[in-house]
Motif scaffolding. Structure first.
Motif, PDB file in Angstrom:
ATOM      1  N   PHE B 123      48.090  15.585  63.419  1.00  0.00           N
ATOM      2  CA  PHE B 123      48.384  15.470  64.850  1.00  0.00           C
ATOM      3  C   PHE B 123      49.283  16.599  65.350  1.00  0.00           C
ATOM      4  CE2 PHE B 123      46.814  11.107  64.225  1.00  0.00           C
ATOM      5  CZ  PHE B 123      45.826  11.145  65.191  1.00  0.00           C
ATOM      6  N   SER B 124      50.097  17.140  64.468  1.00  0.00           N
ATOM      7  CA  SER B 124      50.892  18.293  64.916  1.00  0.00           C
ATOM      8  C   SER B 124      49.967  19.489  65.150  1.00  0.00           C
ATOM      9  CB  SER B 124      51.989  18.625  63.914  1.00  0.00           C
ATOM     10  OG  SER B 124      51.447  19.290  62.804  1.00  0.00           O
ATOM     11  N   LYS B 125      48.946  19.602  64.310  1.00  0.00           N
ATOM     12  CA  LYS B 125      47.991  20.693  64.485  1.00  0.00           C
ATOM     13  C   LYS B 125      47.170  20.496  65.759  1.00  0.00           C
ATOM     14  CE  LYS B 125      47.454  22.207  59.755  1.00  0.00           C
ATOM     15  NZ  LYS B 125      47.541  23.642  60.008  1.00  0.00           N
ATOM     16  N   LEU B 126      46.811  19.244  65.980  1.00  0.00           N
ATOM     17  CA  LEU B 126      46.034  18.944  67.190  1.00  0.00           C
ATOM     18  C   LEU B 126      46.862  19.236  68.446  1.00  0.00           C
ATOM     19  CD1 LEU B 126      43.165  17.896  67.232  1.00  0.00           C
ATOM     20  CD2 LEU B 126      44.034  15.608  67.629  1.00  0.00           C
ATOM     21  N   THR B 127      48.143  18.892  68.363  1.00  0.00           N
ATOM     22  CA  THR B 127      49.020  19.175  69.499  1.00  0.00           C
ATOM     23  C   THR B 127      49.157  20.685  69.689  1.00  0.00           C
ATOM     24  OG1 THR B 127      50.229  17.188  68.858  1.00  0.00           O
ATOM     25  CG2 THR B 127      51.254  18.563  70.524  1.00  0.00           C
ATOM     26  N   PHE B 130      46.234  21.925  71.368  1.00  0.00           N
ATOM     27  CA  PHE B 130      46.316  21.596  72.799  1.00  0.00           C
ATOM     28  C   PHE B 130      47.138  22.657  73.537  1.00  0.00           C
ATOM     29  CE2 PHE B 130      48.707  19.572  76.247  1.00  0.00           C
ATOM     30  CZ  PHE B 130      47.666  19.153  77.057  1.00  0.00           C
ATOM     31  N   TYR B 131      48.258  23.035  72.959  1.00  0.00           N
ATOM     32  CA  TYR B 131      49.126  24.015  73.632  1.00  0.00           C
ATOM     33  C   TYR B 131      48.519  25.414  73.637  1.00  0.00           C
ATOM     34  CZ  TYR B 131      53.023  20.764  74.065  1.00  0.00           C
ATOM     35  OH  TYR B 131      53.818  19.716  74.426  1.00  0.00           O
ATOM     36  N   HIS B 133      45.288  26.298  73.271  1.00  0.00           N
ATOM     37  CA  HIS B 133      43.956  26.483  73.827  1.00  0.00           C
ATOM     38  C   HIS B 133      43.662  25.601  75.045  1.00  0.00           C
ATOM     39  CE1 HIS B 133      39.357  26.282  73.143  1.00  0.00           C
ATOM     40  NE2 HIS B 133      39.672  27.184  74.034  1.00  0.00           N
ATOM     41  N   ILE B 134      43.825  24.293  74.852  1.00  0.00           N
ATOM     42  CA  ILE B 134      43.349  23.370  75.891  1.00  0.00           C
ATOM     43  C   ILE B 134      44.228  23.433  77.150  1.00  0.00           C
ATOM     44  CG2 ILE B 134      42.797  20.951  76.388  1.00  0.00           C
ATOM     45  CD1 ILE B 134      42.281  20.680  73.297  1.00  0.00           C
ATOM     46  N   LEU B 135      45.527  23.440  76.942  1.00  0.00           N
ATOM     47  CA  LEU B 135      46.419  23.467  78.099  1.00  0.00           C
ATOM     48  C   LEU B 135      46.241  24.739  78.947  1.00  0.00           C
ATOM     49  CD1 LEU B 135      48.601  21.854  79.592  1.00  0.00           C
ATOM     50  CD2 LEU B 135      50.313  23.071  78.234  1.00  0.00           C
ATOM     51  N   PRO B 136      46.196  25.927  78.333  1.00  0.00           N
ATOM     52  CA  PRO B 136      45.953  27.118  79.162  1.00  0.00           C
ATOM     53  C   PRO B 136      44.651  27.028  79.965  1.00  0.00           C
ATOM     54  CG  PRO B 136      46.666  27.786  76.986  1.00  0.00           C
ATOM     55  CD  PRO B 136      46.472  26.307  76.933  1.00  0.00           C
ATOM     56  N   VAL B 137      43.622  26.467  79.327  1.00  0.00           N
ATOM     57  CA  VAL B 137      42.347  26.334  80.051  1.00  0.00           C
ATOM     58  C   VAL B 137      42.521  25.380  81.231  1.00  0.00           C
ATOM     59  CG1 VAL B 137      39.992  25.440  79.873  1.00  0.00           C
ATOM     60  CG2 VAL B 137      40.885  26.909  78.085  1.00  0.00           C
ATOM     61  N   ILE B 138      43.200  24.276  80.987  1.00  0.00           N
ATOM     62  CA  ILE B 138      43.406  23.309  82.081  1.00  0.00           C
ATOM     63  C   ILE B 138      44.205  23.967  83.208  1.00  0.00           C
ATOM     64  CG2 ILE B 138      44.640  21.184  82.710  1.00  0.00           C
ATOM     65  CD1 ILE B 138      43.872  20.046  79.951  1.00  0.00           C
ATOM     66  N   VAL B 139      45.258  24.666  82.831  1.00  0.00           N
ATOM     67  CA  VAL B 139      46.143  25.247  83.856  1.00  0.00           C
ATOM     68  C   VAL B 139      45.420  26.329  84.654  1.00  0.00           C
ATOM     69  CG1 VAL B 139      48.226  26.647  84.185  1.00  0.00           C
ATOM     70  CG2 VAL B 139      48.275  24.668  82.661  1.00  0.00           C
ATOM     71  N   TRP B 140      44.833  27.298  83.942  1.00  0.00           N
ATOM     72  CA  TRP B 140      44.247  28.441  84.646  1.00  0.00           C
ATOM     73  C   TRP B 140      42.962  28.065  85.389  1.00  0.00           C
ATOM     74  CZ3 TRP B 140      47.127  32.346  85.730  1.00  0.00           C
ATOM     75  CH2 TRP B 140      48.146  32.752  84.873  1.00  0.00           C
ATOM     76  N   THR B 141      42.097  27.341  84.708  1.00  0.00           N
ATOM     77  CA  THR B 141      40.848  26.955  85.389  1.00  0.00           C
ATOM     78  C   THR B 141      41.169  25.991  86.520  1.00  0.00           C
ATOM     79  OG1 THR B 141      39.830  27.079  83.229  1.00  0.00           O
ATOM     80  CG2 THR B 141      38.487  26.188  84.966  1.00  0.00           C
ATOM     81  N   GLY B 142      42.106  25.081  86.247  1.00  0.00           N
ATOM     82  CA  GLY B 142      42.505  24.130  87.282  1.00  0.00           C
ATOM     83  C   GLY B 142      43.049  24.853  88.497  1.00  0.00           C
ATOM     84  N   ILE B 180      35.000  23.551  76.179  1.00  0.00           N
ATOM     85  CA  ILE B 180      35.976  23.926  75.136  1.00  0.00           C
ATOM     86  C   ILE B 180      36.328  22.732  74.262  1.00  0.00           C
ATOM     87  CG2 ILE B 180      36.944  25.905  76.358  1.00  0.00           C
ATOM     88  CD1 ILE B 180      39.405  23.600  76.482  1.00  0.00           C
ATOM     89  N   LEU B 181      36.378  21.563  74.853  1.00  0.00           N
ATOM     90  CA  LEU B 181      36.667  20.381  74.034  1.00  0.00           C
ATOM     91  C   LEU B 181      35.557  20.157  73.022  1.00  0.00           C
ATOM     92  CD1 LEU B 181      38.144  17.817  76.586  1.00  0.00           C
ATOM     93  CD2 LEU B 181      39.305  18.835  74.640  1.00  0.00           C
ATOM     94  N   PHE B 182      34.333  20.398  73.471  1.00  0.00           N
ATOM     95  CA  PHE B 182      33.202  20.227  72.557  1.00  0.00           C
ATOM     96  C   PHE B 182      33.296  21.208  71.394  1.00  0.00           C
ATOM     97  CE2 PHE B 182      29.005  21.685  71.198  1.00  0.00           C
ATOM     98  CZ  PHE B 182      28.541  20.511  70.633  1.00  0.00           C
ATOM     99  N   ILE B 183      33.545  22.473  71.720  1.00  0.00           N
ATOM    100  CA  ILE B 183      33.593  23.481  70.656  1.00  0.00           C
ATOM    101  C   ILE B 183      34.770  23.200  69.715  1.00  0.00           C
ATOM    102  CG2 ILE B 183      33.831  25.943  70.136  1.00  0.00           C
ATOM    103  CD1 ILE B 183      32.309  26.500  72.706  1.00  0.00           C
ATOM    104  N   ASP B 184      35.905  22.836  70.292  1.00  0.00           N
ATOM    105  CA  ASP B 184      37.056  22.487  69.440  1.00  0.00           C
ATOM    106  C   ASP B 184      36.714  21.307  68.534  1.00  0.00           C
ATOM    107  OD1 ASP B 184      38.670  24.451  70.327  1.00  0.00           O
ATOM    108  OD2 ASP B 184      39.856  23.233  71.686  1.00  0.00           O
TER     109      ASP B 184
END
Lengths: 321, 541
Positions: B123-127, B130-131, B133-142, B180-184
């Protein structure tokens, strides 16, 4: 204290078979020629010592270290640190830092980045100590490890290990790649940690001389089994080299064996017969008196000689004679 | 709570370790977001609606008129969206980097000896993922999509007019996130299950593309094309992980509408579930599993079969079967070689070929079963209810016209809304004719062996060359009226004529269509709607 009780671990087919059977196969060698990396190994490592792990190539030294730090899960038996099982146990692993023999996993990072990383994991990580050690070693902390020489990488990782403040420090192929000066410096650092903090250090190496000079205790592993373990002096005292001189005819192997001593090696040079005998000095002295000779003299053995003769007695390295 | 804090702290440590990747992802995404916000535009567009009306007597005489009016459209920046996508995809390296301990022994030595349990480590790796890859995508695309949405809202409030296509902003955001969630999820799945295979990024890429696209293609084949329905009716437009569709919606205007928000959300949820469930295989691994699979060989075979299904889905019934089978065999063997670490294990070759034959036979058996049973009974299902009150879309595939991929869509408008029972009656008529297809083994094998080429030989009137020479054939519109006597063309221009002539010839020869339309007209008549019938739009692809 590290307690290893009857641990067996295998790879590939052996592993699959033991899982399937539900118990480890006690035989060291299976029908397919596969080996247990460790087979029924039991060992106690007391606190505050420098413990050397010796062994032939592929004997299971690194496997033993990986079991102790929780990288491997034993197929059978248990590995405990201060009464806690190690595998998947955060509490036990907090007390161990493992320096493996590779540094490729660190090369993309600077020592400072790695120090920050490890400080997240080890509560006792001392940045001050890390700074002091890297300064002492003259390591640039803001340069990637990929730009370091092999020896410098090792130094950096050992410095990280010492700074982590763990009770047990495990170093695989400890002084590999270090020049004599650096070797001495790193040894002094480790000695300081042992003296100041009571750190227990486990060192695996091929270099028997180094282990005998530096360690209090040692274990010799061969083909996944322990050949001997204990204090270095004890180990050295377990074998004796004796030279027999008899003018009329040399002393034969049979004559020595008739005294009840186990002869690991026997060589003859003119009228001088040399034998490696199992037993402590007193016992051997007593028994060689029964052999008729002009002169029977005990010569002290080095740990390296003990290592070589013990392995030769098990058929290792015979082909190189 | 203490554990969560610890996991978070360790995740931040992992993020710091991968700081360069974090910044790279953010820079590219930032450029994409700014490009999208700046280069997306609001533009005026003139729309022409052409109505062709029949007389109520059913004679061939027809009236035509055009209605043109101006609207404000939101034009998303394809370049901006593409750069956002590139940024999002670069970040996917993060997944394999963060989970590198599953494939590299030095890394697993480092990670597994650290003081934490397998679950906490996962879960630390998953978090960290998230920081990074996923969060930057959410922030910038959002942020980019929020700017787009805001511009539409401001324009709408200022000019008191509707701005069309502003929904694209929200959909883009969801589509990028789903991708991105799918690829991850797939990368982490491969890492935790397969170990070494995750290092062969080529195989991951192949598997991701194949596995994600295969369901869509397979679905289309079984459920739609083989049963005579088109893929555009809104059922399963966004099956899980159809990643390529994201590329499509970026560059193809019509693609945007084929997605629905809830399906994209569903995609995201499935990916998140996979990411969470991967903790189980991950925590099973010990150092000895590094670089090795912790799963049965069957898992690989499933991947291979998925890839093969993708190739077959894309090729069989389009091109002569031997092409698809040869390509399938080559790819199948290459995948095996990848898994065997590039060793040409000749003794295993016969086994691989046997597997290939078995897979192929299974695929064809399923295909034949689908063909024989009308998409496993899918053809019996009614198409969806009308999307809005004023329009109903009748979907119809006329296989004799342009082979299996010929696709016609008639949009029929009415003076008043159809009631649900009326709409249903019309759809049932269409359904009945869809189901009249002869489904014999002969026809199946003819289609299989000849692919689209079969159309050429079977349909004398429709020459492939002629079709190609008719110019741009995409979305060509021809208008014609329908009456009891058949069809009369009223409007077309330029090369459209060629297309229309071919279309009409094909349609008339089919004859089935005429019968169906007569029946529809009778139904409309019974609803009192005959006099207002109809607009017919033909889309030729």
């Amino acid at each position: 204290m590290i307690e290893i009780s009857n641990v067996s671990i295998g790879f590939e087919t052996i592993r699959r078979r033991t899982k399937k059977d539900g118990a480890a196969n006690p035989a060291a060698e299976s029908g397919t020629g596969d080996m247990f990396a460790l087979d029924g190994v039991s060992l106690s490592i007391p606190e505050g010592c420098v413990y050397g792990i010796l062994g032939s190539n592929g004997a299971g030294k690194s496997t033993l270290l990986r079991l102790i730090c929780g990288v491997y899960r034993p197929d059978d038996g248990s590995v405990m640190i201060d009464g806690e099982k190690v595998w998947d146990n955060e509490k036990a692993k907090e007390k161990v830092f493992f320096v493996n023999d590779e540094t490729v996993q660190f090369t993309e990072y600077t020592p400072k980045e790695l120090a920050n990383y490890y400080s997240c994991y080890y509560e006792g990580f001392s940045v001050e100590m890390f700074d002091r050690l890297t300064e002492q070693l003259g390591l640039p902390v803001n340069r990637r490890l990929s730009t370091f020489s092999k020896g410098m990488k090792r130094q950096a990782i050992v410095a990280l290990g010492l700074s982590s403040g763990t009770k047990y420090l495990l170093i695989d192929e400890a002084f590999d790649g270090l020049d004599p000066a650096m070797r001495k410096l790193v040894k002094n650092m480790i000695t300081d940690a042992v003296l100041d903090r009571g750190t227990t250090v486990l060192i695996s190496s091929h270099n028997v001389t180094e282990i005998s000079e530096y360690c209090d205790r040692a274990v010799l592993i061969h083909k996944g089994k322990i050949v001997f373990s204990g204090e270095i002096d004890e180990i050295r005292g377990g074998l004796c080299k004796v030279q027999f001189v008899r003018k009329e005819s040399p002393v034969t192997r049979e004559e020595i064996e008739q005294t009840g001593l186990e002869v690991l090696q026997y060589t003859l040079l003119g009228s001088i017969a040399q034998a490696i005998l199992r037993g402590d000095s007193d016992t051997v002295s007593e028994k060689i008196g029964q052999v008729s000779s002009d002169l029977a003299e005990q010569i002290p053995l080095t740990l390296e000689e003990v290592f070589v003769y013990e392995l030769k007695a098990r058929g290792y390295g015979d082909e190189t004679d | 709570m203490k554990q969560i804090k610890k996991i978070h702290r360790l995740a931040l440590g992992e993020v710091r370790l991968h700081a360069s990747l974090f910044w790279l992802v953010n820079i590219v995404l930032g450029i994409g977001a700014v490009s999208y916000a700046v280069f997306s535009s609001l533009s005026d567009r003139v729309s022409d609606f052409s109505y062709a009306l029949t007389s109520d007597s059913g004679s061939a005489a027809a009236k035509m008129y055009f209605v043109s009016f101006q609207e404000r459209w939101f034009e998303p920046s394809a370049v901006g969206a593409a750069v956002l996508l590139i940024g999002a995809l670069i970040g996917c390296i993060a997944a394999s980097e963060v989970f590198r301990d599953t494939e590299s022994l030095p890394h697993s030595d480092m990670m597994l000896s650290l003081p934490m349990s397998g679950t906490a480590r996962y879960f630390s790796k998953l978090t960290a993922l998230f920081y990074i890859h996923i969060l930057p995508v959410i922030v910038w695309t959002g942020a980019a999509c929020a700017v787009g949405k805001l511009r539409c809202a401001l324009a709408a409030s200022r000019e008191d007019m509707v701005v069309y296509d502003s929904f694209i902003n929200g959909r883009l955001f969801l589509a990028v996130l789903a991708t991105i969630l799918f690829i991850d999820a797939i990368t982490v799945l491969f890492s935790t299950f397969c170990g070494a295979i995750s290092g062969r990024k080529g195989l991951v890429a192949i598997a991701v593309i194949a596995l994600s696209a295969a369901p869509m293609i397979f679905w289309n084949k079984l459920e739609f094309l083989w049963t005579g329905r088109t893929a555009g009716s809104g059922i399963g437009n966004a099956p899980f992980g159809w990643t390529l569709a994201f590329l499509w919606i970026v560059f193809d205007e019509s693609g945007w509408e084929l997605w629905s928000d809830w399906l994209l959300v569903l995609n995201c949820l499935i990916s998140v579930t996979i990411l969470l469930l991967c903790v189980f295989p991950y925590r099973r691994r010990d150092g000895r599993d590094t670089g090795k699979p912790v799963i049965s060989r069957v898992f690989y075979e499933c991947i291979f079969f998925g890839c093969l299904a993708f190739i077959y889905g894309a090729s069989l019934f389009r091109v002569p079967a031997y092409w698809g089978i040869i390509i399938g065999l080559v790819i199948f063997l290459l995948l095996h070689l990848l898994v065997e670490k590039g060793q040409l294990a000749l003794r295993k070759m016969p086994r691989w070929i046997a597997q290939f034959v078995i897979f192929t036979v299974i695929y064809l058996l399923v295909a034949f079963a689908a063909f024989k049973t009308g998409g496993f009974g899918g053809v019996k299902k009614l198409p969806e209810k009308p999307a809005d009150e004023h329009n109903i879309t009748l979907l119809w595939v006329h296989p004799e016209a342009y082979g299996m991929y010929g696709e016609y869509m008639w949009t029929v408008s009415y003076e008043r809304s159809l009631t649900d029972p009326e709409a249903r009656t019309l759809l049932e008529i269409v359904q009945k004719y869809m189901d009249r297809r002869e489904r014999t083994a002969d026809e199946f094998f003819r289609r299989l062996l000849h692919g689209e080429g079969w159309v050429e030989s079977y349909r004398k009137n429709l020459k492939q060359e002629e079709y190609k020479n008719s110019g741009n054939s995409d979305n060509r519109q021809v208008f014609f009226t329908a009456d009891a006597g058949g069809y009369n063309r009223h409007e077309s221009s330029g090369s459209v004529e060629d297309v229309y002539r071919l279309t009409q010839e094909a349609l008339l020869e089919g004859n089935e269509f005429d019968v169906m339309m007569s029946e529809i007209e009778s139904a409309l008549d019974s609803f009192g709607l005959k006099s207002s019938f109809s607009v017919i739009e033909t889309i030729v692809r």
